[in-house]
Design a protein around this motif. Structure first.
Motif, PDB file in Angstrom:
ATOM      1  N   VAL A   1       8.924  -5.176  11.475  1.00 50.71           N
ATOM      2  CA  VAL A   1       9.059  -5.493  10.186  1.00 50.71           C
ATOM      3  C   VAL A   1       9.987  -4.378   9.590  1.00 50.71           C
ATOM      4  O   VAL A   1      10.989  -4.922   8.656  1.00 50.71           O
ATOM      5  N   ARG A   2       9.597  -3.175   9.647  1.00 51.75           N
ATOM      6  CA  ARG A   2      10.803  -2.009   9.073  1.00 51.75           C
ATOM      7  C   ARG A   2      12.105  -2.272   9.732  1.00 51.75           C
ATOM      8  O   ARG A   2      13.146  -2.365   8.848  1.00 51.75           O
ATOM      9  N   ALA A   3      12.350  -2.780  10.921  1.00 48.08           N
ATOM     10  CA  ALA A   3      13.671  -3.108  11.272  1.00 48.08           C
ATOM     11  C   ALA A   3      14.367  -4.155  10.777  1.00 48.08           C
ATOM     12  O   ALA A   3      15.664  -4.091  10.311  1.00 48.08           O
ATOM     13  N   ASP A   4      13.651  -5.261  10.612  1.00 44.80           N
ATOM     14  CA  ASP A   4      14.279  -6.417   9.840  1.00 44.80           C
ATOM     15  C   ASP A   4      14.580  -6.016   8.444  1.00 44.80           C
ATOM     16  O   ASP A   4      15.501  -6.537   7.810  1.00 44.80           O
TER      17      ASP A   4
ATOM     18  N   SER B   1      10.268  -3.000  -3.449  1.00 46.66           N
ATOM     19  CA  SER B   1       9.828  -2.141  -2.026  1.00 46.66           C
ATOM     20  C   SER B   1      10.772  -1.704  -1.151  1.00 46.66           C
ATOM     21  O   SER B   1      12.078  -1.760  -1.571  1.00 46.66           O
ATOM     22  N   THR B   2      10.412  -1.148   0.096  1.00 42.83           N
ATOM     23  CA  THR B   2      11.539  -0.382   0.698  1.00 42.83           C
ATOM     24  C   THR B   2      11.085  -0.765   2.397  1.00 42.83           C
ATOM     25  O   THR B   2      10.065  -1.311   2.543  1.00 42.83           O
ATOM     26  N   PRO B   3      11.841  -0.666   3.318  1.00 39.96           N
ATOM     27  CA  PRO B   3      11.375  -0.668   4.656  1.00 39.96           C
ATOM     28  C   PRO B   3      10.033   0.257   5.018  1.00 39.96           C
ATOM     29  O   PRO B   3       9.487  -0.377   5.947  1.00 39.96           O
ATOM     30  N   GLU B   4      10.061   1.199   4.764  1.00 36.16           N
ATOM     31  CA  GLU B   4       9.195   2.261   4.969  1.00 36.16           C
ATOM     32  C   GLU B   4       7.573   1.644   4.216  1.00 36.16           C
ATOM     33  O   GLU B   4       6.790   1.637   5.103  1.00 36.16           O
ATOM     34  N   ARG B   5       7.775   1.125   3.229  1.00 33.76           N
ATOM     35  CA  ARG B   5       6.552   0.404   2.575  1.00 33.76           C
ATOM     36  C   ARG B   5       6.147  -0.739   3.539  1.00 33.76           C
ATOM     37  O   ARG B   5       4.781  -0.866   3.782  1.00 33.76           O
ATOM     38  N   LEU B   6       7.089  -1.433   3.600  1.00 33.94           N
ATOM     39  CA  LEU B   6       6.811  -2.787   4.618  1.00 33.94           C
ATOM     40  C   LEU B   6       6.159  -2.627   5.771  1.00 33.94           C
ATOM     41  O   LEU B   6       5.052  -3.068   6.372  1.00 33.94           O
ATOM     42  N   GLU B   7       6.577  -1.627   6.237  1.00 34.61           N
ATOM     43  CA  GLU B   7       5.920  -0.838   7.578  1.00 34.61           C
ATOM     44  C   GLU B   7       4.788  -0.445   7.578  1.00 34.61           C
ATOM     45  O   GLU B   7       3.676  -1.038   8.323  1.00 34.61           O
ATOM     46  N   MET B   8       4.450   0.455   6.510  1.00 34.12           N
ATOM     47  CA  MET B   8       3.086   0.646   6.476  1.00 34.12           C
ATOM     48  C   MET B   8       2.118  -0.411   6.022  1.00 34.12           C
ATOM     49  O   MET B   8       0.927  -0.587   6.687  1.00 34.12           O
TER      50      MET B   8
ATOM     51  N   GLN C   1      -0.525  -1.744  19.010  1.00 33.30           N
ATOM     52  CA  GLN C   1       0.012  -2.990  18.481  1.00 33.30           C
ATOM     53  C   GLN C   1       0.452  -3.163  16.992  1.00 33.30           C
ATOM     54  O   GLN C   1       1.177  -3.657  16.502  1.00 33.30           O
ATOM     55  N   ALA C   2      -0.506  -2.570  16.047  1.00 37.65           N
ATOM     56  CA  ALA C   2      -0.068  -2.132  14.716  1.00 37.65           C
ATOM     57  C   ALA C   2       0.940  -1.693  14.462  1.00 37.65           C
ATOM     58  O   ALA C   2       1.793  -1.760  13.639  1.00 37.65           O
ATOM     59  N   VAL C   3       1.194  -0.479  15.173  1.00 42.12           N
ATOM     60  CA  VAL C   3       2.538   0.324  15.139  1.00 42.12           C
ATOM     61  C   VAL C   3       3.562  -0.401  15.332  1.00 42.12           C
ATOM     62  O   VAL C   3       4.380  -0.400  14.698  1.00 42.12           O
ATOM     63  N   ALA C   4       3.449  -1.218  16.500  1.00 42.31           N
ATOM     64  CA  ALA C   4       4.754  -2.069  16.908  1.00 42.31           C
ATOM     65  C   ALA C   4       4.989  -3.014  15.888  1.00 42.31           C
ATOM     66  O   ALA C   4       6.111  -3.302  15.674  1.00 42.31           O
ATOM     67  N   ALA C   5       3.936  -3.514  15.320  1.00 42.09           N
ATOM     68  CA  ALA C   5       4.105  -4.670  14.302  1.00 42.09           C
ATOM     69  C   ALA C   5       4.867  -4.075  13.016  1.00 42.09           C
ATOM     70  O   ALA C   5       5.800  -4.781  12.514  1.00 42.09           O
ATOM     71  N   GLY C   6       4.387  -3.104  12.907  1.00 39.77           N
ATOM     72  CA  GLY C   6       5.235  -2.054  11.410  1.00 39.77           C
ATOM     73  C   GLY C   6       6.373  -1.765  11.848  1.00 39.77           C
ATOM     74  O   GLY C   6       7.585  -2.184  10.706  1.00 39.77           O
ATOM     75  N   ARG C   7       6.738  -1.615  12.931  1.00 38.19           N
ATOM     76  CA  ARG C   7       8.151  -1.038  13.475  1.00 38.19           C
ATOM     77  C   ARG C   7       9.133  -2.391  13.353  1.00 38.19           C
ATOM     78  O   ARG C   7      10.227  -2.206  12.776  1.00 38.19           O
TER      79      ARG C   7
END
Length: 302
Positions: A264-267, A219-226, A256-262
């Motif tokens: 996770v992507r940062a982590d 997986s990738t940060p982008e995919r985890l964000e999605m 709220q969903a956008v923020a949650a994805g971002r």
């Protein structure tokens, strides 16, 4: 992110650098959980990859048709959902044969759960330990440091963590990417436990030449964000069924969903040096095992 559509054909072979010496089969249960960048890392090892997509109607290969190695990926279905996904039962039988014949194999997430059930372990859907999603610490067992397959992967990952300034607690912890509701709750008796996490006591294990991973090195940060943004949208009631969820565009996501994805992507981006080192080493170790298996077949006229 999903990969571009490819024909759902078991005979589709992606040749690496024009070479077709060592062939592995990849079983991809669900296009939403693709081979991802593990494809690139396997190709860099001069492996040829044959894709099998059972949800698209591809028949599962027999043990003798797998080639020199097998990768089984994840998916949203349960390892117990044979009624909705009838290919699960023959896949379980196939994985049992893979372990018995010591064919090199990698089983990820759902693949690891089905593999555990194939050789005497048990899985729970959902896991009694709860859901894991995002970045977690892999807690390595003592056996991980000396395991003939896993130790090389661990060593390379720890070195990458040290270079990136990521704490490893003296080489006993590594960040990995996870996304699962189900999990293995009883390790097969014949298996060696290699790693746990706070939410998954059975995170990584080996049986024969099969290496099972609950986490997602592909997986990738982008995919985890999605994934995180859409699961958050689902929990918020923004969609009512899975088809709506799959069709949800970024513009339709609640804030709220956008923020949650971002988040996770940062982590995940902070963990990238370790995740990539793990994946590249995994591909290299697997390729070496697959080539050795092929040479053995050739030398014994298998």
């Amino acid at each position: 992110m999903t990969e571009p559509n490819r024909p759902a054909d078991m005979a589709t072979v992606l040749h690496a650098g024009g070479r077709a010496e060592t062939l592995i089969t990849v079983i991809e249960p669900e296009p939403q959980a693709p081979l991802g960048r593990l494809r690139e890392w396997l190709s860099a090892q001069n492996l040829s990859v044959r894709m099998v997509r059972p949800e698209a109607g591809d028949p599962l290969p027999t043990l003798n048709e797998l080639g020199d190695g097998l990768v089984v990926l994840g998916g949203p279905m349960s390892a117990h959902d044979e009624a909705g996904h009838p290919w699960i039962t023959p896949l379980r039988d196939l994985l049992r044969g893979v372990v018995q014949t010591r064919l090199p194999a990698i089983a990820i997430c759902l693949g690891a759960q089905i593999a555990a059930e194939a050789i005497g372990g048990t899985t729970a859907a959902p896991s009694p330990h709860g859901t894991e999603r995002g970045v977690v610490e892999l807690e390595l067992t003592q056996a991980a440091g000396t395991d003939p397959l896993f130790s090389e992967i661990v060593d390379e990952s720890v070195r990458a963590a040290v270079r990136a300034g990521i704490p490893t607690r003296d080489g006993t912890r590594l960040p990995v990417l996870v996304s699962h509701d189900d999990g293995v709750v009883t390790l097969p008796e014949s298996a060696t436990l290699l790693a746990s996490s706070a939410g998954a006591p059975v995170q990584a294990w080996r049986a024969g030449r099969l290496l099972a991973l609950q986490h997602h090195p592909e997986s990738t940060p982008e995919r985890l964000e999605m994934v995180e943004s859409r699961i958050t949208a689902w929990k918020m009631g923004a969609v009512t069924d899975e088809e709506e969820l799959k069709a949800l565009t970024d513009d339709e996501l609640p804030l709220q969903a956008v923020a949650a994805g971002r988040r996770v992507r940062a982590d995940a981006e902070r963990a990238e040096p370790v995740v990539q080192a793990f994946g590249r080493a995994l591909a290299r170790v697997f390729a070496r095992q697959a080539r050795a298996y092929r040479l053995h077949k050739v030398s014994t006229n298998f």
